[in-house]
Design an enzyme around this catalytic site. Structure first.
Site, PDB file in Angstrom:
ATOM      1  N   SER A   1       0.994  -1.377   0.100  1.00 38.23           N
ATOM      2  CA  SER A   1       0.014   0.177   0.016  1.00 38.23           C
ATOM      3  C   SER A   1       0.818   1.401   0.081  1.00 38.23           C
ATOM      4  CB  SER A   1      -0.984  -0.109   1.295  1.00 38.23           C
ATOM      5  OG  SER A   1      -1.952   0.870   1.176  1.00 38.23           O
TER       6      SER A   1
ATOM      7  N   ASP B   1      11.804   4.519  -9.057  1.00 33.09           N
ATOM      8  CA  ASP B   1      11.496   4.844 -10.407  1.00 33.09           C
ATOM      9  C   ASP B   1      12.219   6.235 -10.629  1.00 33.09           C
ATOM     10  OD1 ASP B   1       9.838   2.907 -10.765  1.00 33.09           O
ATOM     11  OD2 ASP B   1       7.983   4.278 -11.243  1.00 33.09           O
TER      12      ASP B   1
ATOM     13  N   LYS C   1      -0.312  -3.975  -3.339  1.00 33.43           N
ATOM     14  CA  LYS C   1      -1.379  -3.327  -3.086  1.00 33.43           C
ATOM     15  C   LYS C   1      -1.600  -2.052  -3.814  1.00 33.43           C
ATOM     16  CE  LYS C   1      -4.987  -2.573   0.671  1.00 33.43           C
ATOM     17  NZ  LYS C   1      -5.035  -0.963   0.481  1.00 33.43           N
TER      18      LYS C   1
END
Length: 506
Positions: free
Chosen positions: A301, A312, A326
């Site tokens: 989450s 990233d 999630k």
């Protein structure tokens, strides 16, 4: 032109047609709305009729309010949303408390240790801390009932401290003199820190374990990292293992601390394929601080929001195991003072626009979630005082007894805890005196196995005695550094952020 002239007999006819047409069209719209309204009320009446029929005719019926709750629960199941739930007052209070960082209970982290519970951590601000419970204490009894004999309502052996009333009297065994003391703990609400551990792994490397993403977690993380920076931290290990998430917005803010201002952290996509709503960094602090992030299969989450953003943007390498996967956001809707609905309302995307999926498989075969840059077979956190899997009960009891006895001796006589390697060597030599190696047998496979078993037992017992001493002396940072040897992910993370660094266990 006057109104009177507009109503000339030749003009009245088209006006009348327009009026009739408008009335006809309006009548059609009205009928459609009325039909739709009747259909909606028909659906509601159908549900009401079904509930009344069950209540009136079923052999084993339930009260109307319970039937309605179960009907709503069935509807949620049909959504195939694994996170949807109907929350009753106690469940709603627990859920909100979790998100707000509010704990209920005593605030103890305990491990079963023979016939008692060893306290490994007392949470800051908790009722247990206020009552004087300390790490290293052993809980022998709760309200006079020995925890070794405590049983729950189903007759199973359990932790009696969880079964006691609001006010509980704990009987503790305390080093270094082996005193038995009683303390009164008044259960209640208290703040659960989002940062559960922090310290310096070396003179230039800080460590932070962010255990949850509750309200204010980003602010708390910022304060802790600020403190480590002032102590000389030039690199950071951020531990997100076991962090099951929490508030999306606080996850975005926490990630933003380590990214440049304006960088995209995540995006939300709601119902109907609407355009993604971007969430960007507003408050940046350490956009160039060397950083590595530890993750495992329970990282989920909002914790994954942090890990994905840092990965990233090339700000951190992920070390550990694939994360949970999630990529969904939930919202709680109040239905009444008694009931609330928890529903999935949006999907979040990584900065590269990837939607996470639930992880499947194990190890190198895992799919979904975030893939670590450094994949480990075992990324789990290690309890430095834990027993090896497969040990016999007799070997475990013997190790615990020797470790406790020796730790009390070290504390009673004031053995120095620094440097740690010297204390460890002192403890090991003492254990070999207290419990010497078995007599050597004739050379052979059996003798080799016996020597290996003793070497393992000696190493585990020494480690347990070290942990006992450091816990009682409240040497949390020394204990953290000592634990690095047993934690493969922590060692790897340290190697990534500071290659070639020799860890000082001072």
């Amino acid at each position: 032109m006057s109104l009177r002239r507009l109503t000339h007999p030749l003009v009245r006819v088209p006006l009348a047609v327009v009026a009739i047409g408008g009335a006809f069209a309006g009548g059609i719209r009205y009928e459609r709305e009325a039909t739709r309204s009747r259909d909606e009320w028909a659906d509601a009446r159908l549900l009401s009729t079904a509930i009344d029929s069950v209540r009136a005719n079923a052999l084993d019926s339930l009260p109307s309010d319970e039937l309605i709750r179960r009907a709503v629960s069935g509807m949620l199941r049909e959504l195939q949303d694994p996170y949807a739930a109907l929350l009753r007052p106690d469940g709603y209070a627990r859920y909100q408390g979790t998100l707000q960082g509010t704990g209920q209970g005593m605030g103890l982290v305990m491990h079963r240790d023979g016939g008692s519970y060893r306290v490994t951590r007392v949470a800051p601000g908790s009722p247990a801390l206020a009552a004087g419970v300390r790490a290293g204490d052993r809980i022998l009894a709760a309200d006079g009932v020995p925890v070794s004999a405590a049983r729950d309502s189903n007759g199973r052996v359990g932790d009696s401290t969880r079964l006691s009333a609001q006010r509980v009297r704990l009987t503790l065994w305390r080093a270094p003199h082996g005193d038995t003391v009683d303390v009164i703990v008044q259960r209640g609400a208290w703040h659960v820190p989002a940062v559960s551990e922090q310290g310096m792994l070396a003179d230039s490397v800080g460590y932070v374990r962010l255990a949850t993403i509750t309200a204010g977690a980003a602010d708390e993380l910022e304060q802790v990292v600020d403190g480590l920076r002032h102590r000389g931290a030039q690199a950071l290990v951020l531990d997100l293992r076991g962090n099951t998430g929490g508030l999306f917005e606080d996850g975005v803010r926490a990630a933003g601390l380590f990214l440049p201002r304006g960088a995209l952290v995540s995006s939300l996509i709601g119902r109907g394929g609407a355009d993604a709503q971007p969430y960007r960094v507003r408050h940046s602090r350490w956009s160039e601080l060397p950083l590595t992030v530890l993750v495992d299969g329970r990282t989920a989450s909002a914790a994954e929001v942090i890990a994905a953003a840092l990965q990233d943007h090339g700000r951190a390498l992920l070390v550990g195991a694939p994360t949970y996967g999630k990529g969904l956001v939930q919202r709680v809707v109040r239905l009444s003072p008694e009931l609330a609905l928890r529903l999935t309302t949006a999907r979040w995307l990584t900065p590269r626009g990837v939607a996470l999926e639930r992880r499947t498989g194990q190890g190198a075969a895992a799919r979904g979630g975030l893939a670590p840059d450094v994949l480990l077979d075992d990324a789990s956190r290690v309890d430095p005082a834990g027993m090896p899997v497969g040990w016999s009960a007799s070997a475990s009891r013997r190790a615990q007894l020797v470790a406790d006895t020796l730790a009390m001796r070290a504390l009673r006589h004031g053995w120095a805890t620094r440097p740690a390697p010297l204390l460890e060597a002192h403890l090991r030599d003492s254990i070999m005196t207290m419990a010497p190696a078995p007599r050597p047998l004739r050379a052979g496979r059996q003798a080799t196995a016996r020597a290996a078993a003793y070497a393992e037992w000696l190493g585990v017992t020494t480690r347990m005695a070290m942990v006992r001493v450091l816990e009682v002396q409240r040497e949390s940072e020394a204990l953290l550094r000592y634990a690095v040897r047993e934690d493969a992910a922590l060692r790897a993370g340290l190697d990534v952020v500071a290659p070639g660094l020799t860890l000082s266990r001072r």
